[in-house]
Design an enzyme around this catalytic site. Sequence first.
Site, mmCIF file in Angstrom:
data_model
loop_
_atom_site.group_PDB
_atom_site.id
_atom_site.type_symbol
_atom_site.label_atom_id
_atom_site.label_comp_id
_atom_site.label_asym_id
_atom_site.label_seq_id
_atom_site.Cartn_x
_atom_site.Cartn_y
_atom_site.Cartn_z
ATOM 1 N N ASP A 179 0.849 -1.180 0.000
ATOM 2 C CA ASP A 179 0.000 0.000 0.000
ATOM 3 C C ASP A 179 0.897 1.246 0.000
ATOM 4 O O ASP A 179 1.845 1.318 -0.784
ATOM 5 C CB ASP A 179 -0.967 -0.049 1.193
ATOM 6 N N TYR A 303 -2.890 10.944 0.425
ATOM 7 C CA TYR A 303 -3.438 10.814 -0.932
ATOM 8 C C TYR A 303 -3.363 12.148 -1.662
ATOM 9 O O TYR A 303 -2.947 12.212 -2.823
ATOM 10 C CB TYR A 303 -4.885 10.324 -0.864
ATOM 11 N N HIS A 354 -5.000 -7.906 1.323
ATOM 12 C CA HIS A 354 -4.267 -6.648 1.298
ATOM 13 C C HIS A 354 -3.595 -6.328 2.627
ATOM 14 O O HIS A 354 -2.725 -5.462 2.677
ATOM 15 C CB HIS A 354 -5.237 -5.520 0.919
#
Length: 376
Positions: A179, A303, A354
């Site tokens: 990630d 982000y 994940h």
Amino acid sequence: MSNAIRPHPFAIPEADLDDLRQRLARTRWPDKETVDDWSQGVPLARLRALADYWRDRHDWRATETRLNALEPSSTTIGGLDIHFLHIRSPEPDALPLVITHGWSGSSVENVKAARMLADPRAHGHDPADAFHVVLPSMPGFGLTGKPREPGWTPERIAHAWVELMRRLGYDGFVAQGGDWGYSITNELGGIGLPAVKAVHFNMLPVVEGMEARDAQEEEGLRRVRDFKENQSGYQLMQIQTPQTIAYALTESPVGQAAWLLDLYWRWMDHDGDPTDAVSMDDILDTVDWYWLTGTAGSSARIYWESMRTFKEREIAVPVAFSQFPRDLHMASRRWVQERYPTLMYYNEVEKGGHYPAMEQPEMFADELRKGFRSVR
């Protein structure tokens, strides 16, 4: 500025835990979804059950005690307090390792695997595979400081990790991440020797336009299309307006839990519910990590900060890669080898998604032992 390492235990005020329980009891619930599955998001009954457990049974103090046994500390780098856990191995020749979490993950999710990595002898494995494990929290996450200005990109964070490891006495180390931890570990691999000896990834971003030559690669491209069309709403919000979503997530613990639980459902390896893969306490330890530190907004800004500007680095040091079957991204050996010609280890693991260190800590730890064995 001082390079000192300072003890920084978890010590959430009791008033904050009381406030959490009161907010959970006062939750203003929405109407029930009009479907019988998760296609509209987290089902009402599922989230009410989690909230009830959180209010009445989850014990943050027990988690705090476990974390405080792992040398939680801080040091100031680049004007920001970097918080980390440090699991030292009893083996004198252990290999230093820094593991970087992602968003919607946490350093807490890596603790079980980190203990296995630090003391393989105690878990039935070869002590020659031991690691000194460092689990830092990224800027804006957990007890690490919240940046007050832009600029804490993966590149800057990676250089901070090199300095952190140096201050801990580790002039050479290996690094792992998935990630956002992938982005930071990619930069660490680009920094390379003498500081960074090798890197391990449990995720490689697959993008539309990559050539598919077999069924596995076709599936990898299908997952990317599905993400773009059906699963990327949270990402667009955090890229474009992280401050806007922060108001809701900072005000409502149920909102924070739903924001994370939705992704756990999508990307964990389970049989219909995330608690098939991990316990409610495992989930709530990470939700608490965001809620009790008030980091919904500051963590989301990674982000906005970096998603549109991050560039992958070329890596000259050895690369190891583990593909977990239910991850958002599915990358073939060929794709990984094309991206990283120094690939020394590739394996397709039988279970996990994940969040492999939380879902399958033993398998995750074993992948790191095997992946880094040749660089010791």
